[in-house]
Design a protein around this motif. Sequence first.
Motif, PDB file in Angstrom:
ATOM      1  N   LYS A 290       0.805  -1.219   0.000  1.00 43.19           N
ATOM      2  CA  LYS A 290       0.000   0.000   0.000  1.00 43.19           C
ATOM      3  C   LYS A 290       0.841   1.273   0.000  1.00 43.19           C
TER       4      LYS A 290
ATOM      5  N   LYS B  70       2.391   3.556  -4.886  1.00 42.79           N
ATOM      6  CA  LYS B  70       1.237   4.110  -5.581  1.00 42.79           C
ATOM      7  C   LYS B  70       0.644   3.123  -6.575  1.00 42.79           C
ATOM      8  N   ARG B  71       1.490   2.450  -7.313  1.00 40.72           N
ATOM      9  CA  ARG B  71       0.999   1.516  -8.332  1.00 40.72           C
ATOM     10  C   ARG B  71       0.219   0.367  -7.701  1.00 40.72           C
TER      11      ARG B  71
ATOM     12  N   GLU C  66      -3.157   1.647  -6.405  1.00 43.47           N
ATOM     13  CA  GLU C  66      -4.063   1.853  -7.538  1.00 43.47           C
ATOM     14  C   GLU C  66      -4.598   0.526  -8.059  1.00 43.47           C
ATOM     15  N   LYS C  67      -3.747  -0.498  -8.035  1.00 41.38           N
ATOM     16  CA  LYS C  67      -4.176  -1.825  -8.486  1.00 41.38           C
ATOM     17  C   LYS C  67      -5.256  -2.381  -7.573  1.00 41.38           C
TER      18      LYS C  67
ATOM     19  N   CYS D 143      -7.324  -0.690  -5.645  1.00 38.43           N
ATOM     20  CA  CYS D 143      -8.550   0.101  -5.832  1.00 38.43           C
ATOM     21  C   CYS D 143      -9.237  -0.235  -7.146  1.00 38.43           C
ATOM     22  N   GLN D 144      -8.460  -0.510  -8.180  1.00 40.29           N
ATOM     23  CA  GLN D 144      -9.039  -0.888  -9.469  1.00 40.29           C
ATOM     24  C   GLN D 144      -9.792  -2.209  -9.358  1.00 40.29           C
TER      25      GLN D 144
ATOM     26  N   SER E 249     -12.993  -1.709  -7.508  1.00 38.25           N
ATOM     27  CA  SER E 249     -13.972  -0.967  -8.313  1.00 38.25           C
ATOM     28  C   SER E 249     -14.662  -1.854  -9.343  1.00 38.25           C
TER      29      SER E 249
ATOM     30  N   TYR F  36     -16.018   1.002  -2.027  1.00 32.45           N
ATOM     31  CA  TYR F  36     -16.239   0.837  -3.462  1.00 32.45           C
ATOM     32  C   TYR F  36     -17.600   0.226  -3.771  1.00 32.45           C
TER      33      TYR F  36
END
Length: 367
Positions: free
Chosen positions: A244, A247-248, A251-252, A254-255, A258, A282
């Motif tokens: 965590k 950043k990458r 983002e993964k 969270c993607q 989602s 989400y």
Amino acid sequence: MNILFLTRYDPSDINTWSGTLFHIYNKLKEDHHVIPLGMEVINQLGFFTKDNFQRKDPGNEYRYIKIINKLLSERINKIDCDLIFFGDLYFVPFLEINKPIIRLSDVTYHSFKEYLDVRDAEVIKMTEEIEKKGLEKYDTIIYSSEWMKKSTTEYYNILPDKVHVVEFGANIPNLKEYTINIDMDICRLVFIGRNWEKKGGNKVLEAYKKLKTDGFPCTLTIIGCMPNVIPKEKDLIIIPFLDKSRKRDMEKLCQILSESHFLVLPTEYDAFGIVFCEASAYAVPSIAANVGGVNQPVREGKNGYLLPLNATADDYAGKIKSVFTDKESYLQLRKSSRHEFETRLNWDVWKNKVNEILKTTVKEYEK
């Protein structure tokens, strides 16, 4: 207020305690001057090493705890602060200070020892004695679940009035954009956990296989561990670790959330479950085992469903299928899941509630 943040961990490390310590520390810093204390004492003694908890002589450990408390007391008494916050199982029982102490946790050693598979009766007895001393010394205790409040007050005979319940938040960036109307051609399942066995990974995998056998279109993404025996197929994705602090990787995560339809976690034990907050952020409903404090973040029919600990893989598959195939009800469940995050399961709500508890504790102590 000036808050002395007592911890053996680095509160600036987002990977500690799944990011919970990091968010607690930084939320408090928004309204207070927060001073971390504890790591240097541990480093000085070299006490909290991995094999320390396997000492054959519990009395030796007891002696070191008293030394740690003495060193901490000397440091605390030299610092201008309004209260001591957070604490630690071994940091508080023998403190000699004149400041209010507030404990925050999601678990006690007593409630966690079976999950840790502790079998040494002498170690259990000594540790629970230390825990009781600490709990009695705290002026205020804050837990993340009613389950833990009940367990503590009943087992340790702690006055219920000094124990508060404030739910944790999601350890992900503050999310303003989310999707209720999601594509429903394929049901995307996600499992998140470091311990495949104890978090119920095998049961999730069997439920996924059952759904596929029944012709139910679905995928399964496994995050946080590497199971030993996993069939290779395009609809089964394994991501052993996401950091965590990167950043990458964030983002993964969270993607994936989602795009997911259900978080499935038939865990054998969980004191709370930050991951349920993150799923709700989400608008992802959770289907989980009703164990420990899981029924605090997951509210039946609001942001998911709870199944008994002995529920089978077929039970999980059946629940997934029945909820998902009723599209209108499922989309309403997504909407209410997000509402649970907005009203309960975020760190801003946590901060506002905790700030009031801190103020009241200091005020009562000064009387």
